[in-house]
Design a protein around this motif. Structure first.
Motif, PDB file in Angstrom:
ATOM      1  N   ASP A   1      57.560   6.822  11.158  1.00 19.90           N
ATOM      2  CA  ASP A   1      56.625   5.856  10.571  1.00 19.90           C
ATOM      3  C   ASP A   1      55.997   4.925  11.605  1.00 19.90           C
ATOM      4  OD1 ASP A   1      57.024   6.791   7.951  1.00 19.90           O
ATOM      5  OD2 ASP A   1      58.839   5.573   7.749  1.00 19.90           O
ATOM      6  N   LEU A   2      55.919   5.378  12.852  1.00 19.06           N
ATOM      7  CA  LEU A   2      55.324   4.575  13.909  1.00 19.06           C
ATOM      8  C   LEU A   2      53.976   5.174  14.307  1.00 19.06           C
ATOM      9  CD1 LEU A   2      55.485   2.280  15.988  1.00 19.06           C
ATOM     10  CD2 LEU A   2      56.677   3.856  17.526  1.00 19.06           C
ATOM     11  N   THR A   3      52.908   4.427  14.095  1.00 18.60           N
ATOM     12  CA  THR A   3      51.571   4.859  14.484  1.00 18.60           C
ATOM     13  C   THR A   3      50.903   3.757  15.302  1.00 18.60           C
ATOM     14  OG1 THR A   3      50.567   3.999  12.444  1.00 18.60           O
ATOM     15  CG2 THR A   3      51.297   6.305  12.431  1.00 18.60           C
ATOM     16  N   ALA A   4      49.902   4.143  16.076  1.00 17.81           N
ATOM     17  CA  ALA A   4      49.171   3.159  16.880  1.00 17.81           C
ATOM     18  C   ALA A   4      47.779   3.665  17.190  1.00 17.81           C
ATOM     19  CB  ALA A   4      49.919   2.872  18.186  1.00 17.81           C
ATOM     20  N   ILE A   5      46.835   2.729  17.291  1.00 14.17           N
ATOM     21  CA  ILE A   5      45.487   3.063  17.743  1.00 14.17           C
ATOM     22  C   ILE A   5      45.552   3.286  19.254  1.00 14.17           C
ATOM     23  CG2 ILE A   5      43.112   2.261  17.956  1.00 14.17           C
ATOM     24  CD1 ILE A   5      43.636   0.478  15.513  1.00 14.17           C
TER      25      ILE A   5
END
Length: 227
Positions: free
Chosen positions: A57-61
């Motif tokens: 559940d870790l996302t980043a731009i």
């Protein structure tokens, strides 16, 4: 009959009118610096952000891109997503299946207009989050800039989360994507003042610092044509 109507509706362009709509898609392929989108943006020059999923559940731009061709081809604009000198730069490369938001923050619009009446008329016609030009004027003053340029508009946009710059020109209006530096929409305009406030409409007469404190003069419309 209902099916035919639905097909016709789905075949319409992604935007009608002046403002391009935000698009959610993903990266289809990456080959060196060539990026292909699964679904194209409605207009070339439109910028977008790339979102990478790291799992758990870790996302980043991770990057900014801009569409370069109507076949969905795109190019990397920059990777300086986090606008803070004390924060690390994300170095994750663009990868297939990364999510993409085209027209990121396009609802946040800075309007550069020739006078108060034009500004009020335009902002009353569209439901947008209008970034007041006073803020941009203060930014230019602090930076010691003499007039708007694509470069300082890009820096301002990243710092204050501006998606589009609505620019009123002599007989027209254009939408500038400040990240790509490209015009993404344009239309004709009439009933504009013969001479605009220089460098653009704002509520300040003068500021104590920077060039705004002096009696610098110039032509509004010439300045806007240069953007």
């Amino acid at each position: 009959m209902r099916k035919i109507a639905l097909i016709t509706l789905l075949s319409l362009p992604l935007f009608a009118g002046f403002f391009p709509q935000t698009v959610h898609t993903s990266i289809k392929s990456v080959k060196e610096n060539a990026i292909t989108l699964n679904s194209k943006f409605p207009v070339n020059g439109m910028s977008g952000i790339v979102i990478h999923n790291y799992g758990n559940d870790l996302t980043a731009i991770t990057s900014r891109i801009t569409q370069t061709s109507s076949d969905g081809s795109a190019a990397l604009v920059s990777a300086d997503i986090l606008y803070h000198e004390n924060l690390p730069t994300i170095k994750t490369a663009v990868s297939p299946k990364d999510k993409v938001i085209g027209g990121y923050l396009y609802n946040n619009v800075l309007l550069l207009a020739p006078d108060a009446d034009t500004y009020a008329k335009i902002t009353s016609q569209h439901t947008k989050k209008w970034i007041h030009p006073d803020l941009f004027a203060l930014y230019l003053s602090v930076e010691g800039e003499e007039k708007p340029t694509k470069e300082n508009l890009s820096h301002f946009a990243k710092k204050y989360q501006v998606g589009l710059v609505y620019i009123v020109r002599k007989n027209s209006a254009v939408l500038l994507d400040p990240i790509s530096g490209k015009i993404v929409s344009q239309k004709s305009m009439t009933s504009l003042p013969e001479k605009g406030n220089f460098p653009f409409y704002m509520r300040f007469e003068a500021l104590d610092s920077g060039w705004f404190g002096s009696k610098t003069e110039g032509n509004y419309y010439n300045t806007m044509e240069s953007l």
